[in-house]
Design a protein around this motif. Structure first.
Motif, PDB file in Angstrom:
ATOM      1  N   PHE A  51       0.845  -1.190   0.000  1.00 24.98           N
ATOM      2  CA  PHE A  51       0.000   0.000   0.000  1.00 24.98           C
ATOM      3  C   PHE A  51       0.881   1.241   0.000  1.00 24.98           C
ATOM      4  CE2 PHE A  51       0.734  -1.312   4.341  1.00 24.98           C
ATOM      5  CZ  PHE A  51       0.946  -0.140   5.059  1.00 24.98           C
ATOM      6  N   GLY A  52       0.278   2.373  -0.318  1.00 28.54           N
ATOM      7  CA  GLY A  52       1.071   3.592  -0.378  1.00 28.54           C
ATOM      8  C   GLY A  52       0.213   4.838  -0.362  1.00 28.54           C
ATOM      9  N   ASN A  53       0.885   5.986  -0.405  1.00 27.57           N
ATOM     10  CA  ASN A  53       0.210   7.278  -0.470  1.00 27.57           C
ATOM     11  C   ASN A  53       0.881   8.126  -1.546  1.00 27.57           C
ATOM     12  OD1 ASN A  53       2.600   8.260   0.772  1.00 27.57           O
ATOM     13  ND2 ASN A  53       1.720   7.932   2.810  1.00 27.57           N
ATOM     14  N   GLU A  54       0.687   9.421  -1.501  1.00 27.48           N
ATOM     15  CA  GLU A  54       1.180  10.272  -2.582  1.00 27.48           C
ATOM     16  C   GLU A  54       2.701  10.383  -2.619  1.00 27.48           C
ATOM     17  OE1 GLU A  54       0.483  12.719   1.041  1.00 27.48           O
ATOM     18  OE2 GLU A  54      -0.703  11.273  -0.118  1.00 27.48           O
ATOM     19  N   SER A  55       3.391   9.987  -1.553  1.00 20.02           N
ATOM     20  CA  SER A  55       4.848  10.141  -1.511  1.00 20.02           C
ATOM     21  C   SER A  55       5.624   8.849  -1.300  1.00 20.02           C
ATOM     22  CB  SER A  55       5.239  11.124  -0.399  1.00 20.02           C
ATOM     23  OG  SER A  55       4.841  10.624   0.869  1.00 20.02           O
ATOM     24  N   THR A  56       4.966   7.803  -0.790  1.00 19.98           N
ATOM     25  CA  THR A  56       5.686   6.586  -0.409  1.00 19.98           C
ATOM     26  C   THR A  56       4.888   5.335  -0.769  1.00 19.98           C
ATOM     27  OG1 THR A  56       6.649   7.782   1.470  1.00 19.98           O
ATOM     28  CG2 THR A  56       6.832   5.386   1.490  1.00 19.98           C
ATOM     29  N   LEU A  57       5.602   4.333  -1.296  1.00 21.12           N
ATOM     30  CA  LEU A  57       5.017   3.021  -1.542  1.00 21.12           C
ATOM     31  C   LEU A  57       5.663   2.026  -0.583  1.00 21.12           C
ATOM     32  CD1 LEU A  57       5.103   2.901  -5.455  1.00 21.12           C
ATOM     33  CD2 LEU A  57       3.286   3.783  -3.966  1.00 21.12           C
ATOM     34  N   ILE A  58       4.854   1.225   0.079  1.00 15.72           N
ATOM     35  CA  ILE A  58       5.369   0.210   1.004  1.00 15.72           C
ATOM     36  C   ILE A  58       5.260  -1.144   0.312  1.00 15.72           C
ATOM     37  CG2 ILE A  58       5.087  -0.887   3.257  1.00 15.72           C
ATOM     38  CD1 ILE A  58       3.881   1.775   4.229  1.00 15.72           C
ATOM     39  N   ILE A  59       6.430  -1.708  -0.030  1.00 14.51           N
ATOM     40  CA  ILE A  59       6.506  -2.981  -0.764  1.00 14.51           C
ATOM     41  C   ILE A  59       7.058  -4.037   0.179  1.00 14.51           C
ATOM     42  CG2 ILE A  59       7.298  -4.076  -2.879  1.00 14.51           C
ATOM     43  CD1 ILE A  59       5.767  -1.420  -3.286  1.00 14.51           C
ATOM     44  N   HIS A  60       6.454  -5.210   0.195  1.00 13.29           N
ATOM     45  CA  HIS A  60       6.949  -6.270   1.062  1.00 13.29           C
ATOM     46  C   HIS A  60       6.695  -7.636   0.449  1.00 13.29           C
ATOM     47  CE1 HIS A  60       2.880  -6.888   3.320  1.00 13.29           C
ATOM     48  NE2 HIS A  60       2.681  -6.372   2.132  1.00 13.29           N
ATOM     49  N   GLY A  61       7.430  -8.627   0.961  1.00 13.87           N
ATOM     50  CA  GLY A  61       7.293  -9.971   0.428  1.00 13.87           C
ATOM     51  C   GLY A  61       8.204 -10.933   1.156  1.00 13.87           C
ATOM     52  N   SER A  62       8.342 -12.140   0.604  1.00 17.14           N
ATOM     53  CA  SER A  62       9.196 -13.166   1.198  1.00 17.14           C
ATOM     54  C   SER A  62      10.028 -13.831   0.116  1.00 17.14           C
ATOM     55  CB  SER A  62       8.359 -14.237   1.917  1.00 17.14           C
ATOM     56  OG  SER A  62       7.735 -13.720   3.076  1.00 17.14           O
ATOM     57  N   LEU A  80      18.551 -14.347  -9.024  1.00 17.05           N
ATOM     58  CA  LEU A  80      18.163 -15.684  -8.596  1.00 17.05           C
ATOM     59  C   LEU A  80      16.669 -15.943  -8.775  1.00 17.05           C
ATOM     60  CD1 LEU A  80      20.226 -15.957  -5.282  1.00 17.05           C
ATOM     61  CD2 LEU A  80      20.864 -16.734  -7.577  1.00 17.05           C
ATOM     62  N   ALA A  81      15.877 -14.912  -8.599  1.00 18.82           N
ATOM     63  CA  ALA A  81      14.421 -15.055  -8.720  1.00 18.82           C
ATOM     64  C   ALA A  81      13.810 -13.668  -8.878  1.00 18.82           C
ATOM     65  CB  ALA A  81      13.837 -15.750  -7.492  1.00 18.82           C
ATOM     66  N   GLU A  82      12.626 -13.642  -9.431  1.00 16.96           N
ATOM     67  CA  GLU A  82      11.904 -12.383  -9.527  1.00 16.96           C
ATOM     68  C   GLU A  82      10.426 -12.612  -9.257  1.00 16.96           C
ATOM     69  OE1 GLU A  82      12.340 -10.660 -13.367  1.00 16.96           O
ATOM     70  OE2 GLU A  82      11.676 -12.443 -14.438  1.00 16.96           O
ATOM     71  N   GLY A  83       9.759 -11.587  -8.806  1.00 16.24           N
ATOM     72  CA  GLY A  83       8.341 -11.682  -8.495  1.00 16.24           C
ATOM     73  C   GLY A  83       7.634 -10.395  -8.846  1.00 16.24           C
ATOM     74  N   GLU A  84       6.327 -10.502  -8.955  1.00 13.84           N
ATOM     75  CA  GLU A  84       5.497  -9.352  -9.299  1.00 13.84           C
ATOM     76  C   GLU A  84       4.338  -9.270  -8.319  1.00 13.84           C
ATOM     77  OE1 GLU A  84       4.660  -8.235 -13.545  1.00 13.84           O
ATOM     78  OE2 GLU A  84       2.592  -8.726 -12.938  1.00 13.84           O
ATOM     79  N   GLY A  85       3.994  -8.067  -7.915  1.00 16.26           N
ATOM     80  CA  GLY A  85       2.870  -7.865  -7.010  1.00 16.26           C
ATOM     81  C   GLY A  85       2.156  -6.578  -7.335  1.00 16.26           C
ATOM     82  N   THR A  86       1.299  -6.165  -6.434  1.00 18.15           N
ATOM     83  CA  THR A  86       0.560  -4.913  -6.615  1.00 18.15           C
ATOM     84  C   THR A  86       0.619  -4.091  -5.345  1.00 18.15           C
ATOM     85  OG1 THR A  86      -1.501  -6.041  -6.005  1.00 18.15           O
ATOM     86  CG2 THR A  86      -1.033  -5.806  -8.360  1.00 18.15           C
ATOM     87  N   VAL A  87       0.424  -2.796  -5.509  1.00 16.06           N
ATOM     88  CA  VAL A  87       0.381  -1.885  -4.371  1.00 16.06           C
ATOM     89  C   VAL A  87      -0.853  -1.008  -4.524  1.00 16.06           C
ATOM     90  CG1 VAL A  87       1.878  -0.219  -5.551  1.00 16.06           C
ATOM     91  CG2 VAL A  87       1.660  -0.136  -3.070  1.00 16.06           C
ATOM     92  N   LEU A  88      -1.552  -0.780  -3.419  1.00 12.34           N
ATOM     93  CA  LEU A  88      -2.797  -0.025  -3.434  1.00 12.34           C
ATOM     94  C   LEU A  88      -2.568   1.420  -3.012  1.00 12.34           C
ATOM     95  CD1 LEU A  88      -5.923   0.180  -3.597  1.00 12.34           C
ATOM     96  CD2 LEU A  88      -5.974  -0.508  -1.182  1.00 12.34           C
ATOM     97  N   LEU A  89      -3.017   2.337  -3.857  1.00  9.82           N
ATOM     98  CA  LEU A  89      -3.143   3.744  -3.476  1.00  9.82           C
ATOM     99  C   LEU A  89      -4.637   4.036  -3.385  1.00  9.82           C
ATOM    100  CD1 LEU A  89      -0.186   3.656  -4.678  1.00  9.82           C
ATOM    101  CD2 LEU A  89      -0.486   6.100  -5.031  1.00  9.82           C
ATOM    102  N   PRO A  90      -5.176   4.122  -2.181  1.00 10.04           N
ATOM    103  CA  PRO A  90      -6.630   4.229  -2.013  1.00 10.04           C
ATOM    104  C   PRO A  90      -7.204   5.504  -2.623  1.00 10.04           C
ATOM    105  CG  PRO A  90      -5.565   3.636   0.050  1.00 10.04           C
ATOM    106  CD  PRO A  90      -4.486   4.059  -0.886  1.00 10.04           C
ATOM    107  N   HIS A  91      -8.435   5.388  -3.132  1.00  6.34           N
ATOM    108  CA  HIS A  91      -9.187   6.568  -3.519  1.00  6.34           C
ATOM    109  C   HIS A  91      -9.590   7.342  -2.259  1.00  6.34           C
ATOM    110  CE1 HIS A  91      -9.622   4.086  -7.137  1.00  6.34           C
ATOM    111  NE2 HIS A  91      -9.949   5.182  -7.779  1.00  6.34           N
TER     112      HIS A  91
END
Length: 357
Positions: free
Chosen positions: A42-53, A141-152
């Motif tokens: 999730f994120g806002n107008e200035s920052t995206l918070i990306i996480h995973g394993s 070694l590996a790659e992944g794809e995800g999504t991040v939400l910027l709420p309306h």
């Protein structure tokens, strides 16, 4: 989305031993190939918070959901046979920016990416790679794809627990919880009657632009169950949202599933509220564990931003304590609804003006 060029993945030729091991693990629906999983962020107008394993060994995605106790049993066990990849270098591509971080001992990573230009509200694709560095050379070694939400922009956002809040889990009874986990799967587990309708009401409340009020699902369940919970939510039509779970557990800890540290759950909720300082929130939980106590702490720190708290009655033994805590919350000016059936919660949402009929 950004047009950054990702490095090429170099794959090493497998030995005979490795190929035999690969086929054996495939038969078990496991893989020893490095796997990078990017969770919804999730994120806002200035920052995206990306996480995973990052995993050295992980379960392959489940394709079939048959009503077989043995298939469900092994399907669950596989989720706890994972082997995390600690101290791995993760490179994230998001919002036109590149950031690097390291995984912790559980193979988990979390990185905040500062963006130069605000993104449009909605879901945005992000990519990540696990990089092995040797001198000046790099191997992906590996790659992944995800999504991040910027709420309306919304009148309110919702933060909901999972187990025994919308998913029947028997969290207060260990053997009942294990029984339902072992004997059922993401397609045969059941939500509480009427809960999906209530969540949809909240998601669609007071919206005229086609967007929905954002949902965040914060649980003591482990990241092992991420795909399981995601599939359950999709199958039952719950509002699409961001999931924030607890650290991975190994097979020896399977009896402790769902028994995460509740202080970390409080901190995950705080991070959400801090990411959206102008947003009001509705909190939804149950009385089987510590939701009332955690939500009371949230209200103490963010009193003016909590619109309402919903707590499901599940564990009769905890009801006197829960009522006392909710009375304290109401004394701070935040309305609460302590309900046995989702119809009561829906009626409360309408009568309090949160949603329409």
């Amino acid at each position: 989305m950004e047009t950054l060029q990702l490095p090429f993945i170099h794959k090493q030729k497998k030995s005979l031993k490795d190929r035999i091991k690969y086929h054996f693990l495939s038969w078990l629906h496991l893989t020893n190939e490095p796997v990078l999983k990017v969770y919804r962020g999730f994120g806002n107008e200035s920052t995206l918070i990306i996480h995973g394993s990052m995993f050295r060994r992980s379960a392959l995605s489940r394709k079939k959901y048959r009503p077989s106790i043995w298939l469900n049993f092994f399907g669950l066990i596989r989720l706890f046979l994972v082997r995390p990849y600690p101290h791995a270098t993760i490179r994230v591509y998001a919002g036109g920016q590149i950031a690097e971080t390291q995984t912790d001992l559980d193979g988990y990573f979390r990185v905040e990416v500062s963006i130069a230009q605000p993104l449009l509200p909605g879901w945005h694709v992000v990519r990540a790679q696990c990089i092995a560095k040797e001198g000046r050379s790099e191997t992906v070694l590996a790659e992944g794809e995800g999504t991040v939400l910027l709420p309306h922009s919304a009148a309110f956002a919702c933060i909901s627990d999972i187990d025994d809040t919308f998913l029947v889990s028997h969290s207060a009874a260990l053997f009942k919880r294990l029984k339902v986990l072992i004997t059922r799967n993401a397609h045969t587990r059941q939500p509480f009657e009427g809960v999906v309708e209530h969540y949809k009401m909240l998601a669609e409340a007071n919206r005229t632009d086609g967007a929905t009020n954002p949902f965040f699902y914060v649980s003591s369940s482990e990241w092992n169950l991420y795909d399981y919970i995601l599939e359950f939510s999709k199958k039952n039509g719950l509002p699409e949202g961001v999931y924030l779970l607890s650290p991975l557990k190994q097979l020896a800890e399977v009896l402790k599933t769902g028994q995460g540290k509740h202080m970390t759950k409080f901190m995950r909720i705080v991070r959400i509220l801090e990411a959206y300082p102008d947003q009001h929130f509705i909190l939804l939980g149950d009385d089987t564990q510590e939701d009332p106590t955690i939500y009371a702490s949230v209200v103490k720190h963010f009193q003016s931003r909590i619109r309402c708290i919903y707590i499901r009655q599940v564990h009769q033994k905890n009801q006197p304590k829960t009522r006392e805590i909710l009375s304290q919350i109401e004394a701070m000016g935040v309305p609460c609804c302590y309900f046995a059936h989702s119809a009561e919660a829906r009626r409360h949402s309408v009568e309090s003006g949160l949603t329409a009929l």
